[in-house]
Design a protein around this motif. Sequence first.
Motif, mmCIF file in Angstrom:
data_model
loop_
_atom_site.group_PDB
_atom_site.id
_atom_site.type_symbol
_atom_site.label_atom_id
_atom_site.label_comp_id
_atom_site.label_asym_id
_atom_site.label_seq_id
_atom_site.Cartn_x
_atom_site.Cartn_y
_atom_site.Cartn_z
ATOM 1 N N LEU A 106 -5.513 -3.559 -3.638
ATOM 2 C CA LEU A 106 -4.490 -2.698 -3.033
ATOM 3 C C LEU A 106 -3.110 -3.295 -3.235
ATOM 4 C CD1 LEU A 106 -4.201 -0.337 -0.707
ATOM 5 C CD2 LEU A 106 -3.698 -2.271 0.690
ATOM 6 N N PHE A 107 -3.025 -4.605 -3.005
ATOM 7 C CA PHE A 107 -1.763 -5.315 -3.152
ATOM 8 C C PHE A 107 -1.231 -5.228 -4.566
ATOM 9 C CE2 PHE A 107 -0.147 -7.499 0.359
ATOM 10 C CZ PHE A 107 0.887 -8.289 -0.081
ATOM 11 N N VAL A 108 -2.137 -5.484 -5.523
ATOM 12 C CA VAL A 108 -1.719 -5.462 -6.924
ATOM 13 C C VAL A 108 -1.285 -4.066 -7.326
ATOM 14 C CG1 VAL A 108 -2.582 -5.622 -9.273
ATOM 15 C CG2 VAL A 108 -3.014 -7.453 -7.694
ATOM 16 N N SER A 109 -2.013 -3.063 -6.873
ATOM 17 C CA SER A 109 -1.626 -1.681 -7.181
ATOM 18 C C SER A 109 -0.234 -1.391 -6.642
ATOM 19 C CB SER A 109 -2.615 -0.688 -6.574
ATOM 20 O OG SER A 109 -3.796 -0.661 -7.296
ATOM 21 N N PHE A 110 0.046 -1.894 -5.442
ATOM 22 C CA PHE A 110 1.368 -1.680 -4.848
ATOM 23 C C PHE A 110 2.459 -2.330 -5.684
ATOM 24 C CE2 PHE A 110 4.523 -1.059 -1.718
ATOM 25 C CZ PHE A 110 5.211 -2.244 -1.553
#
Lengths: 618, 253
Positions: A106-110
């Motif tokens: 999720l973090f990387v996608s953000f």
Amino acid sequence: MSSILAADTLPGDPKEDERPKWDNKFQYILSCVGFAVGLGNIWRFPYLCQTYGGGAFLIPYFIALIFEGIPLFHIELAIGQRLRTGSIGVWSTISPYLKGVGIGCLFVSFLVSLYYNTILMWVMWYFLNSFQSPLPWSSCPPNENRTGSIEECQSSNTVNYFWYRKTLNITADINESGTLQWRLIMCLVACWMIVYICVIRGIETTGKAIYFTALFPYLVLTIFLIRGLTLPGATEGLIYLFTPNMSILQNPQVWLDAATQIFFSLSLAFGGHIAFSSYNPPKNDCEKDAVTIAVVNSMTSLYASVAVFSVLGFKATNDYWDCLDRNILSIINEFDFPDQSIQRDDYAACFAHLNSTQPDRMAHLQLRSCHLQDFLDKSASGTGLAFIVFTEAIVHMPGSPGWAVLFFGMLFSLGLTSMFGNMEGVLTPILDLHILPRSVPKEFITGVICLVCCLSALCFTLQSGSYWLEIFDKYAASLNLLVFAFFEVIGVIYVYGLKRFCDDVEWMTGRRPNLYWQMTWKIISPLLLLIIFVSYIILITQKQPTYESWNPQYDDFPVKQEKFYPGWVQGICVMLSLLPCIWIPGMALFQLINRRQGKGKNPWSEPYSDKPYEPVQD
Amino acid sequence: MSSLRTKGKEMRDIYLNEIILKGFYSDRMLVALLPALSLVTVIHAQLCQPGAKDAFKVRLSLKTALGDKAYTWNENEEYLFKAMVAFSIRTFSSREKIEISNVLLCNVTKRVSFWFVVTDPSENQTVPAGEVQGAIRMNRNRINNAFILNDQTLEFLEIPATLGPPTEPSTPIWVIIFSVVFCLVIVGIVLLIVSGIRQRRRKSKASTEMTDVEDKCETMVTIENGIPCDTLDSKEGRTNRAFAAGDEKLTPL
């Protein structure tokens, strides 16, 4: 056992009507293809092909596709389709200790959404400026007393000036942040609003938008291909691109780059594909989908590189002719020959003759030697290809505003479809976590996410924004995705269990995965990922990271000045690389502590998502 | 009337006499002036030389500019050039006496290139370079147009051209396109949000109606076997401890 398989859903699955669905299979395939096919297919793959010996590069590329890309992709699609939740739900279902993988994704996608949309902001700026003739990057603006062009433009060239000065207004050093550029802020807001309007209701709206945004680039690529092939010099470019140089395969860097290219090109480990396939009906042939989408992605890369290189061949030929013309003009002016008396074909003979008869005058002219090969060698990738090299090529094509509009429209669509996948990778897990009560409408949640992203991305509209984007590009995604992909394979095959996974796939597709799948999942892919990860770490830590700055005061201007990152920037790089990965051990530790504390509690009171998955047994 | 005629005759005679006298004198003057004239041409040749003081080199690229329609450079074109230069000097500075013959051309090559210099007969020296430069710059457009050339094909070396001012429309085009796109997107977002709110209102109205209907139905089917149905609705089910007492599947012998 058989009575369970007869039903469409397994007991313990969430209610069917609540989860959104794709309108039809084509929408789903287009969404995955659109997510996988992105800007990298246009500006990274052709560059790699050219640098690594043309046709020879295809060998490590296809080997990597078969042994790494397709198996990993199949795992993502299958697990998302089977467990029917976003990435956080999937990993916490497989094992609560692996929940950190989902959060890290999720973090990387953000982070990737932030800087990817910034690139789209630049594309939009160029798109808006393409509706005029002559194009603004075709000529230098005059200086104050109007005796000549502005010096910065004179020493470099018009397209460089438009990119570095008129668009970015770049500073010479990453330490000097400069001011916010209001034009770029306007474009940024517009881009985020366009993303918002497309993801406002999740796949309900992206599914409609994808028909245009995923198919339009193919149309434009075909148009460019036809136009490019009819331009003079296109064949030289294509021959240069595809001439294989087999000796390059001995260089390990080639294999590493091929593997990383496949990995990032398919957009693996973002959680986006898991999200997309979680909206599928449970009985869907994910094996066929995985192979189809991966092959379409690679074919698109090849198709795009043919189109791109025919245009680049045209540009190189034009530059070569300009070089010849400049030399011819110098000779004519010096010796007072009649105007246009030397043609380009006669140049070599004339040059040789004059050199033998009047060497001192010729030496005095200081003519630059012109070779077509030198111009073809000038390769570029990334933003350099799109905003500098290609824009210059478009200026020379007849009807340039139309071509510029088409080109930047295509880039925008390509980026937008990839943004959908990134946003789904952020949105689906957040919705599945049920942090907010049901009564909060989806439009509000997507609005808040887009607003947060837009405000965070304002840092890229500073004058030093492009340096920061390079940092994000290099450090935020690459290492983390490799780690997540590794944990994905290990998690699904070893924690969830290869046998159980094969049973699920057989239930979904009707066929048991054969030896190829089992071998790649169990041994080859994890091994490859480990090798790539270790090589990456070795390469990154080998030397101190540098960046190239655009400094008009530099002696060798317009060559870019290479500078070292200051200490605080290096700290940020390390943080970007580690922050998403930290969630894995972090969450595992958290769960461990929770378990220890909660051993005395009633096991029935734990919510569904925290329980490890257990099939119902007779 | 006859007096008029005789007056006219007299005038003609005087006039004729004057010409004959002038001719006689001009012959003599010519002979006397010949060395002076040759001196003048020599001086002129010295004035107009490559690299001479106040001289400028001009370069034309006729084929590049006009292609097939290129005219040949001959003496008539040179005459036009001299006229344009003289005109420029006249309009720029107040040297009213500059004639075409004061503009000297030399070293014409096949390129086509030549040198020119402007002399001022009243001061008997060349017009300073700065003045010539200013004059040419002021009238550059008209000189270009006289020869159907432009700044790149008619070059005055060492006289930089004044570039035209950048033509910026009052509102840049990108702002217009941006406003169009922005408005469309805002309209789209508003429409989607409004339709979403309407859909939700319709659903909540329908669900309140449904719950009314369901309430009526539920009262009928709620109780079965004396046990209310909703308590049996839990997901995990309930184990009946009575039957799960022992793990043995087989009864003991």
